[in-house]
Design a protein around this motif. Structure first.
Motif: not given
Length: 631
Positions: A54-72
């Motif tokens: 999820x961190x890697x997806x967030x760094x790559x700019x995926x907005x859903x991953x950014x939100x779900x990383x916070x949820x995690x």
């Protein structure tokens, strides 16, 4: 080569294990694939593994991953970090992701104690999901709101929302929101003591997890937790143990530290309730790694085990050591429970004023708790504390309020009316059992002995009782006599006076939680520990159950008590004589000879002391008694 849409198809159909397997074969992945891999681990509750993708997806700019990383982060208990993460994301484009951000941000705030703002965010998200017209997504946020209302104590609203969520949440393609709702409804019914209703929802959850594609150890742990609570509260010892052992095996492989501690605590409580104190301590220490200190929650549990075993000083050490960390943890249930058991231990240790102060805080916290009914088992177990509290002006009003409130919530008769029978057991110098001021007719001489024995040694089998009390009796005759004694006690003091647990062919007997005994033997021992000479002498009216001549255990206790009492008096008498207080020394000598009229040393010493302070007539009488006893 894996087709590009194969992982997405598996993810959309809820086949998260397939996603993980397929992703492992890829040499390179983009943001969307990292996000699907991370969410697959998250939905299987494999939180620690989910963080990197999820961190890697967030760094790559995926907005859903950014939100779900916070949820995690929230799911892993990192609330401050999660809240900061959500705040830094800023506004999302209108649509489902914007609503999801509000949902998880509001849930995080709620869990941090910011109840109003958290609830407001989730309510706003709920309205947004309803406007989208997606029943599945609406069901998920509805379930989130239901959990919040359950925490706030609005159980009826929580149940209503959960059932509304259940109506629209399906098993396919993703079963986990429905599983979560089933577990939440079961928990509400368990807390309301509606076990048959709870079992309906637990059964459906198990059925979903029977599909290998949906199964995960983490979800099965939640289901087994519900099952263990149901069986424990229903009094089904065998199934409780089965669920706890199954849980322990799953938890050992999961790495979930909190659940591991919970299971260790429940297993230890279970074994101690059966009188298996060695197994209880073994279960406790199996919940931590070698060389690790017991966390506060397990220290409290060990204190409860020691208190049940009668080792009050050890219990106090654990409760007092755990209390600061329990306060810092913010776990209100654990704190209140710790205070109640600490208060009872202080009372037993003779620290009355401290006990009252701790109990007052515990009762005040209990009255503020949203789920008061969960303390009912503790109050039933601590029945003597409950009764003593009703006689303390500083805490009686709080105890009365607690009892009435719990009775209202559970729809039952108040504890002190339904459960608690107080009996006074006199065994020193005379044999008598008194309930509500009236002597109880006991025809078997072993009945009063059994009350004293079980108060000192709970959780014994009939064979163990017989070997302790009547080793010389024929095994069959001895076992039949013990059955008769237990039957007489139940008839005289109520069916719950003596309870049993464990296998049918080898039940273990204890005094029931609904009976509170004041036993003169135990009170004398407590007075001896405190050095309370006046109370000890008032209670010790004569030998322990002097009419019983066929029990080696009774003989041994009789001799131990007499030695302890005479030893305490002798010590006081010698100190008084050394201090030149001959009048007090003479009074103590007379008291000692009341307990043991044949002690030759004291007979001689009394004459010596009397010659310094007594009249000629008294001295003559003491000399005659000394000579008569000597002959």
């Amino acid at each position: 080569m894996i087709p590009p849409n194969q992982i997405e198809t598996a993810f959309e159909s809820g086949n998260y294990r397939s996603v993980i397997t397929l992703a492992a074969e890829l040499q390179q992945m983009g943001a969307a694939t990292w996000r699907m891999l991370g969410l697959s681990h998250l939905r299987l509750r494999e939180f620690e593994i989910a963080e990197t993708p999820l961190t890697r997806a967030s760094i790559l700019g995926d907005p859903e991953a950014m939100i779900e990383l916070g949820n995690l982060m929230r799911l892993m208990g990192r609330f401050e970090e999660a809240a900061q993460h959500f705040a830094q994301l800023g506004p999302m484009p209108a649509g489902e992701l914007s609503l999801r951000l509000q949902r998880w941000w509001g849930t995080t705030e709620f869990q941090m104690g910011h109840v109003d703002s958290g609830l407001a965010r989730c309510e706003k998200a709920w309205h947004g999901y309803i406007s989208l017209g997606d029943d599945e997504l609406t069901g998920r946020i509805t379930q989130t709101l239901a959990q919040m209302y359950s925490v706030l104590g609005n159980v009826s609203r929580a149940l209503q929302l959960n059932k509304e969520a259940l109506r629209v949440l399906s098993v396919d393609p993703v079963p986990y929101p429905r599983l979560s709702t089933l577990q939440s409804i079961a928990t509400i019914y368990i807390e309301a003591r509606l076990f048959e209703e709870a079992e309906i929802y637990v059964k459906e959850a198990r059925q979903i997890l029977s599909n290998p594609e949906y199964y995960s150890d983490q979800w099965m742990i939640l289901v087994l937790t519900n099952e263990a609570d149901i069986y424990r509260l229903k009094g089904n010892s065998q199934r409780t143990l089965g669920a706890l052992l199954e849980l322990r095996d799953l938890v050992d492989g999961s790495g979930d530290h909190e659940v591991r501690i919970w299971v260790a605590s429940r297993l230890a409580e279970f074994h101690s309730e059966q009188g298996q104190f060695g197994r209880a301590l073994e279960a406790l220490h199996a919940g931590i790694d070698a060389g690790e200190e017991l966390p506060a929650a397990l220290l409290v549990t060990r204190g409860v085990v020691f208190r049940r075993r009668g080792q009050v000083e050890l219990a106090l050490l654990d409760f007092e050591a755990a209390l600061p960390a329990v306060r810092e943890s913010g776990d209100s249930h654990l704190l209140t429970r710790t205070l109640l058991h600490l208060s009872d231990s202080l009372r037993r240790a003779g620290r009355g004023q401290e006990s009252v102060e701790v109990l007052r805080e515990g009762l005040e916290r209990l009255l503020q708790d949203k789920d008061k009914a969960r303390f009912r088992p503790d109050l039933e177990e601590l029945s003597e504390l409950t009764h003593s509290a009703m006689l303390e002006p500083d805490v009686a009003p709080f105890m009365e309020a607690v009892i009435e409130k719990i009775a209202t919530l559970t729809g039952s008769v108040p504890l002190d009316e339904e459960r608690l029978t107080h009996a006074q057991v006199e065994t020193l110098g005379r044999t008598r059992v008194v309930v509500s001021g009236q002597p109880v007719a006991l025809t078997l001489h072993g009945s009063a002995l059994m009350l004293v024995y079980l108060a000192r040694h709970p959780g014994r089998t009939r064979q163990e009782i017989q070997l302790d009390l009547y080793p010389d009796k024929d095994p069959v005759a001895g076992s039949n006599y013990i059955r008769s004694v237990i039957r007489e006690l139940r008839e005289a003091l109520g069916k719950g006076a003596v309870v049993h647990a464990g296998p049918h062919n080898m039940p273990r007997y204890s005094l029931g939680p609904g009976i509170s005994l004041t036993i003169d033997v135990l009170e004398v021992e407590q007075a001896l520990e405190r050095g309370d000479m006046a109370r000890m002498l008032a209670l010790y009216r004569g030998p322990f159950l002097k009419t019983i001549t066929d029990s080696e255990w009774a003989d041994d206790l009789r001799e131990q008590l007499q030695r302890a009492v005479t030893g305490a008096i002798r010590g006081q008498m010698r100190r008084a004589r050394e201090a030149g207080d001959l009048k007090r020394a003479l009074l103590l000598a007379n008291q000692l000879l009341r307990v043991d009229p044949y002690d030759p040393e004291v007979l001689v010493e009394r004459v010596e002391v009397a010659r310094g302070v007594a009249s000629p007539q008294e001295i003559a009488r003491y000399v005659v008694e000394m000579q008569r006893m000597g002959s």
